[in-house]
Scaffold this motif. Structure first.
Motif, PDB file in Angstrom:
ATOM      1  N   LYS A   1      34.759  38.186  36.305  1.00  0.00           N
ATOM      2  CA  LYS A   1      36.001  37.620  35.769  1.00  0.00           C
ATOM      3  C   LYS A   1      37.237  38.432  36.164  1.00  0.00           C
ATOM      4  N   ALA A   2      37.025  39.543  36.857  1.00  0.00           N
ATOM      5  CA  ALA A   2      38.141  40.450  37.168  1.00  0.00           C
ATOM      6  C   ALA A   2      38.870  40.025  38.431  1.00  0.00           C
ATOM      7  N   ARG A   3      40.174  40.370  38.456  1.00  0.00           N
ATOM      8  CA  ARG A   3      40.917  40.390  39.708  1.00  0.00           C
ATOM      9  C   ARG A   3      40.789  41.797  40.277  1.00  0.00           C
ATOM     10  N   TYR A   4      40.520  41.880  41.552  1.00  0.00           N
ATOM     11  CA  TYR A   4      40.402  43.161  42.233  1.00  0.00           C
ATOM     12  C   TYR A   4      41.714  43.439  42.963  1.00  0.00           C
ATOM     13  N   VAL A   5      42.340  44.548  42.643  1.00  0.00           N
ATOM     14  CA  VAL A   5      43.662  44.877  43.180  1.00  0.00           C
ATOM     15  C   VAL A   5      43.505  45.919  44.281  1.00  0.00           C
ATOM     16  N   PHE A   6      43.826  45.507  45.510  1.00  0.00           N
ATOM     17  CA  PHE A   6      43.789  46.400  46.666  1.00  0.00           C
ATOM     18  C   PHE A   6      45.187  46.520  47.242  1.00  0.00           C
ATOM     19  N   GLY A   7      45.589  47.731  47.594  1.00  0.00           N
ATOM     20  CA  GLY A   7      46.854  47.902  48.289  1.00  0.00           C
ATOM     21  C   GLY A   7      46.808  47.205  49.644  1.00  0.00           C
ATOM     22  N   ALA A   8      47.836  46.424  49.951  1.00  0.00           N
ATOM     23  CA  ALA A   8      47.862  45.671  51.204  1.00  0.00           C
ATOM     24  C   ALA A   8      47.835  46.609  52.413  1.00  0.00           C
ATOM     25  N   ARG A   9      48.555  47.720  52.321  1.00  0.00           N
ATOM     26  CA  ARG A   9      48.580  48.666  53.444  1.00  0.00           C
ATOM     27  C   ARG A   9      47.212  49.305  53.639  1.00  0.00           C
ATOM     28  N   GLU A  10      46.559  49.649  52.539  1.00  0.00           N
ATOM     29  CA  GLU A  10      45.225  50.246  52.613  1.00  0.00           C
ATOM     30  C   GLU A  10      44.231  49.244  53.204  1.00  0.00           C
ATOM     31  N   PHE A  11      44.282  48.025  52.744  1.00  0.00           N
ATOM     32  CA  PHE A  11      43.382  46.993  53.247  1.00  0.00           C
ATOM     33  C   PHE A  11      43.564  46.792  54.753  1.00  0.00           C
ATOM     34  N   ALA A  12      44.818  46.724  55.189  1.00  0.00           N
ATOM     35  CA  ALA A  12      45.094  46.516  56.611  1.00  0.00           C
ATOM     36  C   ALA A  12      44.551  47.670  57.453  1.00  0.00           C
ATOM     37  N   HIS A  13      44.662  48.893  56.934  1.00  0.00           N
ATOM     38  CA  HIS A  13      44.145  50.063  57.655  1.00  0.00           C
ATOM     39  C   HIS A  13      42.647  49.931  57.900  1.00  0.00           C
ATOM     40  N   TRP A  14      41.889  49.571  56.881  1.00  0.00           N
ATOM     41  CA  TRP A  14      40.437  49.489  57.018  1.00  0.00           C
ATOM     42  C   TRP A  14      40.000  48.225  57.741  1.00  0.00           C
ATOM     43  N   GLN A  15      40.779  47.180  57.622  1.00  0.00           N
ATOM     44  CA  GLN A  15      40.478  45.967  58.387  1.00  0.00           C
ATOM     45  C   GLN A  15      40.579  46.256  59.885  1.00  0.00           C
ATOM     46  N   ALA A  16      41.613  47.004  60.264  1.00  0.00           N
ATOM     47  CA  ALA A  16      41.775  47.369  61.671  1.00  0.00           C
ATOM     48  C   ALA A  16      40.661  48.308  62.131  1.00  0.00           C
ATOM     49  N   ALA A  17      40.288  49.261  61.289  1.00  0.00           N
ATOM     50  CA  ALA A  17      39.215  50.186  61.640  1.00  0.00           C
ATOM     51  C   ALA A  17      37.886  49.448  61.792  1.00  0.00           C
TER      52      ALA A  17
END
Length: 292
Positions: free
Chosen positions: A142-158
């Protein structure tokens, strides 16, 4: 292990998944000198920061923060069944300690409104998901998971260059399930929860601040790992992507909260892990207190 702390109208539960020796101090802290370690060994050992075998002792834990409006889980630890071949203590483990800790705090997976990650390293996202019929599904449905957009983009690229297992098994399944919010570094949830950018350990690392009208409590994530770094803020870990920025951010954080009443919920400090920042010698220390 579950401890409970209070700050203003917040109730904070500390859920420990693992604690003990992690890495050799000189391996983890590349700028640490033999002379400094020799001079500081006694108090660091007494504080629980050194294991009997001489390794830095770290806790791996989650904080569950009850505000008047929400139940917020900060950094979901290591997780079960995860592929972590470089960390034998994490690799494919199947223990019940994390879930037992939640239950001891009176928290079920359905109670959590928000899962907030200071960053997306393996030991901060592991319980974002659990294995169900061979698929990774959100642990907190039931939770929303809050990820920093900049952090997510960094790991998506990696991950696009080479497999990043924690991103694949503990982040992407949450996004695919439609439970993720990618947010800016100053994102706020109501009047009690807000992010504070603290980059250096990772590009999008954030601290999570709690309290109405003031910083009653803060979870700084991997901005700081050991009490030794409080006394010597310029000591960055080998895991910091920008060790100079990490040192600057760490010092700014310690200066901001020293001699205040803000309860600092450290991600990796040895038990009890929670306290208030005070000046000490030429640096700082976290003085335990606020438990119940």
């Amino acid at each position: 292990m579950t401890d409970t702390f209070r700050a203003d109208d917040l109730v904070i539960h500390r859920i420990v998944e693992q604690e003990g020796g992690f890495l050799d101090p000189f391996d983890m802290l590349p700028d640490l000198t033999v002379e400094t370690m020799a001079a500081e060994r006694d108090w660091l050992t007494a504080a629980g920061g050194l294991a009997p075998d001489g390794r830095l002792s770290l806790a791996f834990q989650t904080y569950v923060v009850r505000t008047p409006h929400h139940v917020v889980l900060v950094d979901s630890c290591i997780g079960n069944d995860k592929h972590r071949p470089t960390r034998p203590d994490w690799h494919g483990k199947t223990d019940t300690r994390f879930m037992d800790g939640l239950a001891a705090a009176g928290v079920s997976v359905d109670d959590v409104d928000y899962v907030m990650c200071t960053h997306l390293h393996a030991d901060h996202v592991g319980w974002n998901t659990r294995l169900e019929n061979g698929r990774w599904v959100p642990t907190f449905p039931k939770a929303r998971y809050v990820f920093g957009a900049r952090e997510f983009a960094h790991w998506q690229a990696a991950d696009a260059k080479a497999p990043v297992f924690p991103f694949q098994d503990s982040v992407l399944p949450v996004v695919e399930a439609g439970r993720a919010d990618l947010v800016a570094g100053d994102h706020a949830i109501g009047d009690h929860v807000r992010l504070m950018p603290t980059p250096g350990h990772t590009p999008g690392h954030v601290s999570i601040v709690f309290g109405k009208g003031r910083d009653a409590a803060v979870a700084p994530g991997d901005l700081i790992h050991s009490p030794l770094q409080a006394l010597f803020p310029d000591l960055s870990t080998k895991f910091d992507v920008d060790r100079v920025e990490a040192a600057r951010t760490r010092r700014d954080f310690l200066e901001r909260y020293t001699d205040t009443d803000t309860l600092c919920c450290m991600a990796h400090f040895p038990s009890p892990s929670v306290g208030r920042i005070r000046p000490w010698r030429d640096g700082f220390r976290c003085v335990a207190g606020g438990g119940s």
